[in-house]
Design an enzyme around this catalytic site. Structure first.
Site, PDB file in Angstrom:
ATOM      1  N   HIS A 162     -59.893  -2.353   5.348  1.00 20.65           N
ATOM      2  CA  HIS A 162     -59.458  -1.797   4.057  1.00 20.65           C
ATOM      3  C   HIS A 162     -59.458  -2.886   2.982  1.00 20.65           C
ATOM      4  CE1 HIS A 162     -57.331   2.199   5.270  1.00 20.65           C
ATOM      5  NE2 HIS A 162     -58.497   2.041   5.861  1.00 20.65           N
TER       6      HIS A 162
ATOM      7  N   TYR B 105     -48.740   4.245  -0.715  1.00 22.23           N
ATOM      8  CA  TYR B 105     -47.301   3.962  -0.718  1.00 22.23           C
ATOM      9  C   TYR B 105     -46.720   4.690  -1.922  1.00 22.23           C
ATOM     10  CZ  TYR B 105     -47.995   0.027   2.546  1.00 22.23           C
ATOM     11  OH  TYR B 105     -48.303  -0.756   3.640  1.00 22.23           O
TER      12      TYR B 105
ATOM     13  N   PRO C  37     -40.527  -2.226   7.513  1.00 12.27           N
ATOM     14  CA  PRO C  37     -41.986  -2.096   7.661  1.00 12.27           C
ATOM     15  C   PRO C  37     -42.784  -1.915   6.356  1.00 12.27           C
ATOM     16  CG  PRO C  37     -40.872  -0.120   8.464  1.00 12.27           C
ATOM     17  CD  PRO C  37     -39.808  -1.103   8.144  1.00 12.27           C
TER      18      PRO C  37
ATOM     19  N   LYS D 215     -45.552  -6.257   7.793  1.00 13.93           N
ATOM     20  CA  LYS D 215     -45.553  -7.673   8.181  1.00 13.93           C
ATOM     21  C   LYS D 215     -45.067  -7.977   9.602  1.00 13.93           C
ATOM     22  CE  LYS D 215     -47.243  -9.748   4.658  1.00 13.93           C
ATOM     23  NZ  LYS D 215     -48.509  -9.035   4.828  1.00 13.93           N
TER      24      LYS D 215
ATOM     25  N   TYR E  29     -49.671  -9.249   0.562  1.00 14.31           N
ATOM     26  CA  TYR E  29     -50.031  -8.156   1.483  1.00 14.31           C
ATOM     27  C   TYR E  29     -51.099  -8.599   2.479  1.00 14.31           C
ATOM     28  CZ  TYR E  29     -50.575  -3.336   3.075  1.00 14.31           C
ATOM     29  OH  TYR E  29     -50.593  -2.195   3.843  1.00 14.31           O
TER      30      TYR E  29
HETATM   31  P1  RFL Z   1     -41.903  -6.035  20.845  1.00  9.37           P
HETATM   32  O1  RFL Z   1     -43.108  -5.256  20.492  1.00  9.37           O
HETATM   33  O2  RFL Z   1     -40.574  -5.404  20.622  1.00  9.37           O
HETATM   34  O3  RFL Z   1     -42.053  -6.483  22.362  1.00  9.37           O
HETATM   35  C1  RFL Z   1     -41.000  -7.087  23.076  1.00  9.37           C
HETATM   36  C2  RFL Z   1     -41.171  -6.779  24.556  1.00  9.37           C
HETATM   37  O4  RFL Z   1     -40.135  -7.409  25.297  1.00  9.37           O
HETATM   38  C3  RFL Z   1     -39.640  -6.501  26.253  1.00  9.37           C
HETATM   39  N1  RFL Z   1     -38.249  -6.883  26.603  1.00  9.37           N
HETATM   40  C4  RFL Z   1     -37.915  -7.510  27.748  1.00  9.37           C
HETATM   41  N2  RFL Z   1     -38.646  -7.919  28.800  1.00  9.37           N
HETATM   42  C5  RFL Z   1     -37.997  -8.523  29.821  1.00  9.37           C
HETATM   43  N3  RFL Z   1     -36.639  -8.694  29.832  1.00  9.37           N
HETATM   44  C6  RFL Z   1     -35.876  -8.310  28.808  1.00  9.37           C
HETATM   45  N4  RFL Z   1     -34.542  -8.497  28.827  1.00  9.37           N
HETATM   46  C7  RFL Z   1     -36.505  -7.684  27.702  1.00  9.37           C
HETATM   47  N5  RFL Z   1     -36.068  -7.172  26.527  1.00  9.37           N
HETATM   48  C8  RFL Z   1     -37.130  -6.692  25.888  1.00  9.37           C
HETATM   49  C9  RFL Z   1     -39.743  -5.151  25.577  1.00  9.37           C
HETATM   50  O5  RFL Z   1     -39.747  -4.065  26.512  1.00  9.37           O
HETATM   51  C10 RFL Z   1     -41.059  -5.290  24.846  1.00  9.37           C
HETATM   52  O6  RFL Z   1     -42.170  -4.873  25.619  1.00  9.37           O
HETATM   53  O7  RFL Z   1     -41.872  -7.435  20.057  1.00  9.37           O
HETATM   54  P2  RFL Z   1     -43.078  -8.405  19.648  1.00  9.37           P
HETATM   55  O8  RFL Z   1     -44.037  -8.592  20.761  1.00  9.37           O
HETATM   56  O9  RFL Z   1     -42.450  -9.576  19.011  1.00  9.37           O
HETATM   57  O10 RFL Z   1     -43.884  -7.560  18.535  1.00  9.37           O
HETATM   58  C11 RFL Z   1     -43.317  -7.251  17.279  1.00  9.37           C
HETATM   59  C12 RFL Z   1     -43.895  -5.941  16.750  1.00  9.37           C
HETATM   60  O11 RFL Z   1     -43.764  -4.958  17.750  1.00  9.37           O
HETATM   61  C13 RFL Z   1     -43.182  -5.467  15.464  1.00  9.37           C
HETATM   62  O12 RFL Z   1     -42.898  -6.540  14.619  1.00  9.37           O
HETATM   63  C14 RFL Z   1     -44.024  -4.442  14.671  1.00  9.37           C
HETATM   64  O13 RFL Z   1     -44.214  -3.265  15.393  1.00  9.37           O
HETATM   65  C15 RFL Z   1     -43.353  -4.105  13.320  1.00  9.37           C
HETATM   66  N6  RFL Z   1     -44.059  -3.062  12.555  1.00  9.37           N
HETATM   67  C16 RFL Z   1     -45.184  -3.376  11.799  1.00  9.37           C
HETATM   68  N7  RFL Z   1     -45.684  -4.625  11.791  1.00  9.37           N
HETATM   69  C17 RFL Z   1     -46.841  -4.910  11.106  1.00  9.37           C
HETATM   70  O14 RFL Z   1     -47.266  -6.077  11.105  1.00  9.37           O
HETATM   71  N8  RFL Z   1     -47.540  -3.949  10.409  1.00  9.37           N
HETATM   72  C18 RFL Z   1     -47.104  -2.663  10.365  1.00  9.37           C
HETATM   73  O15 RFL Z   1     -47.782  -1.824   9.802  1.00  9.37           O
HETATM   74  C19 RFL Z   1     -45.863  -2.338  11.049  1.00  9.37           C
HETATM   75  N9  RFL Z   1     -45.383  -1.081  11.065  1.00  9.37           N
HETATM   76  C20 RFL Z   1     -43.567  -1.760  12.567  1.00  9.37           C
HETATM   77  C21 RFL Z   1     -44.257  -0.782  11.798  1.00  9.37           C
HETATM   78  C22 RFL Z   1     -42.440  -1.396  13.319  1.00  9.37           C
HETATM   79  C23 RFL Z   1     -41.982  -0.090  13.299  1.00  9.37           C
HETATM   80  N10 RFL Z   1     -40.841   0.210  14.100  1.00  9.37           N
HETATM   81  C24 RFL Z   1     -40.782   1.292  14.983  1.00  9.37           C
HETATM   82  C25 RFL Z   1     -39.768  -0.752  14.190  1.00  9.37           C
HETATM   83  C26 RFL Z   1     -43.813   0.532  11.764  1.00  9.37           C
HETATM   84  C27 RFL Z   1     -42.662   0.873  12.496  1.00  9.37           C
HETATM   85  C28 RFL Z   1     -42.191   2.306  12.386  1.00  9.37           C
HETATM   86  C1  PHB Z   2     -48.553   2.152   9.994  1.00 12.76           C
HETATM   87  O1  PHB Z   2     -49.725   2.544   9.921  1.00 12.76           O
HETATM   88  O2  PHB Z   2     -47.835   2.417  10.953  1.00 12.76           O
HETATM   89  C2  PHB Z   2     -47.981   1.366   8.868  1.00 12.76           C
HETATM   90  C3  PHB Z   2     -48.813   0.970   7.838  1.00 12.76           C
HETATM   91  C4  PHB Z   2     -48.283   0.236   6.769  1.00 12.76           C
HETATM   92  C5  PHB Z   2     -46.941  -0.073   6.757  1.00 12.76           C
HETATM   93  C6  PHB Z   2     -46.119   0.297   7.807  1.00 12.76           C
HETATM   94  C7  PHB Z   2     -46.642   1.037   8.861  1.00 12.76           C
HETATM   95  O3  PHB Z   2     -46.444  -0.772   5.702  1.00 12.76           O
END
Ligand code: RFL
Ligand code: PHB
Length: 400
Positions: A76, A205, A297, A301, A393
């Site tokens: 994008h 957005y 989110p 980031k 961004y």
């Molecule tokens: P994770 O993905 O939470 O993985 C951590 C892992 O550790 C395990 N765990 C354990 N394992 C052993 N023993 C324990 N005691 C443990 N406790 C936990 C867990 O089961 C899991 O498998 O962290 P990690 O790897 O640091 O990754 C971070 C990302 O997942 C997170 O920052 C992103 O998903 C945030 N996020 C977004 N980030 C972006 O860069 N771009 C986006 O567009 C974006 N959109 C989002 C998001 C997060 C969202 N939610 C649900 C919070 C959109 C949403 C809705």
């Molecule tokens: C997503 O596609 O899940 C998404 C995209 C942009 C954001 C957050 C989540 O800022």
């Protein structure tokens, strides 16, 4: 599952941070074991991020897992901001000197990393219960865990806490050695996944008086949409029909007319918070990704910051083993936090600019809404404003 009794780095958590770190270390000849409390299917079932910065794409390439992403991901060049019934494009590529973002789901990134780890025969222990970290203040740390009722222990040189916000690693640090900075926002995001074509070629957005909305996607045939919701809301309160009606009402007329609906494949509510733990290193224990910080989110980031920590940490470990120097590991926390706070600021700013804040003290309610509209109106007519947004961004530069 077979795993060694001793390894160089034990990685706790098989989310994107843990798996990417494992892959980069393996490429550099550093042995590692990943311990994950959940099953592979559970890990793959979590629908989260969708937007990857160029640096994250580069790192996945470096780890040797970028092939499918380049084939199936969508590059994008811009995003759209909607307010006051109109949409305005931010040309990320033109404003950032040619940088773009990649739309490719976190689930797919995780799947590619899992496949590569399995193909390389690297030890990953899933469903490891009751993980505990020991002696990280010494040069001989250990990690213990329970598997099918039997307790095991792995000795190592370093422990990487990649275990997310609710993980055990950060929680094992004595309170007096760690400082938490936190803001919890007074709303959440309700997200759905559906197999319909995207509303537009780029992400929208939307700031609307009914609340924030985001139209994102996973492919040309699958969308990921979000609406701001109350923290009291439950997923069961939101039928698909209610979701689509609410989303449509928060879009500009052209986007609303283009919105295609269909049954949801997944629906979930996420609270929004800004959180940072300082420092990120405690002797031989290092935190990376959501274990150390959370961003709302709105700036896309979270996953990108996780990748950025892993970039710094993997280089520090590689330097330690190749050059016998601790300079990299000594500087990890400072370097990582410098980039983290900038992403925290950007995510907080995007959140403040785009959401409906409940009336209360300070610039909230009607005053706050007028301020947001004024800022958005300035932003989309100012090259300086749009350039600042674009630069953040697409992702800020690294120190090295
Ligand atoms: P994770 O993905 O939470 O993985 C951590 C892992 O550790 C395990 N765990 C354990 N394992 C052993 N023993 C324990 N005691 C443990 N406790 C936990 C867990 O089961 C899991 O498998 O962290 P990690 O790897 O640091 O990754 C971070 C990302 O997942 C997170 O920052 C992103 O998903 C945030 N996020 C977004 N980030 C972006 O860069 N771009 C986006 O567009 C974006 N959109 C989002 C998001 C997060 C969202 N939610 C649900 C919070 C959109 C949403 C809705
Ligand atoms: C997503 O596609 O899940 C998404 C995209 C942009 C954001 C957050 C989540 O800022």
């Amino acid at each position: 599952m077979t795993f060694p009794r001793r390894t160089q780095v034990v990685i706790v958590g098989a989310g994107p941070s843990g798996l990417l770190l494992g892959q980069l270390l393996h490429k550099a000849g550093i042995d590692n074991v990943v311990l994950e409390q959940r099953s592979p299917d559970y890990v793959l079932g979590r629908i989260r991020a969708g937007v990857l910065e160029q640096v994250c794409v580069d790192l996945l390439d470096e780890a040797g897992v970028g092939e499918r992403m380049h084939r199936e991901g969508l590059v994008h060049d811009g995003i759209e901001l909607a307010f006051g019934g109109q949409r305005h494009r931010i040309d990320l590529k033109a404003l950032s000197g040619g940088k773009t973002v990649m739309v490719y789901g976190q689930t797919e990134v995780t799947r590619d990393l899992m496949d590569a780890r399995r193909a390389a025969g690297l030890p990953t222990v899933y469903e490891a219960a009751d993980v505990a970290v020991h002696d990280f203040d010494s040069t001989a740390p250990r990690v213990s865990f329970q598997l099918e009722g039997v307790r095991h222990e792995i000795a190592c040189d370093f422990i990487a806490g990649c275990d997310g916000f609710h993980g055990v690693c950060r929680a094992s640090v004595p309170k007096e050695r760690i400082t938490h900075f936190e803001r919890v926002y007074p709303f959440g995001w309700l997200g759905i996944l559906a197999d319909v074509p995207p509303v537009s070629d780029e992400l929208i957005y939307s700031n609307h008086e009914r609340g924030f909305a985001l139209c994102s996607m996973r492919s040309k045939t699958r969308v990921r949409h979000y609406v701001q919701c109350s923290l009291q809301d439950k997923v069961e309160d939101w039928s698909d029909e209610r979701f689509w009606d609410e989303l449509r009402s928060r879009l500009d007329p052209a986007a609303a007319a283009a919105l295609q609906t269909g049954p949801s494949i997944e629906k979930s509510i996420a609270p929004l918070r800004s959180f940072v733990a300082e420092p990120m290193r405690f002797g031989r224990l290092f935190l990376a990704g959501d274990a150390a910080h959370i961003v709302p989110p709105t700036g896309a980031k979270g996953l990108n910051l996780a990748a950025s920590d892993v970039r710094y940490l993997s280089r520090a470990f590689i330097e330690f083993y190749a050059d016998h120097t601790e300079a990299g590991i000594d500087d990890y926390s400072r370097k990582a936090l410098r980039r983290i706070w900038k992403a925290e600021r950007f995510s907080w700013h995007m959140t403040s600019l785009l959401h409906k804040f409940p009336a209360g003290p300070g610039d909230t309610g009607e005053v706050g809404h007028r301020m947001q509209t004024a800022e958005l109106d300035w932003l989309v007519h100012s090259t300086a404003g749009m350039t600042a947004l674009a630069e953040n961004y697409v992702g800020l530069a690294f120190e090295d």
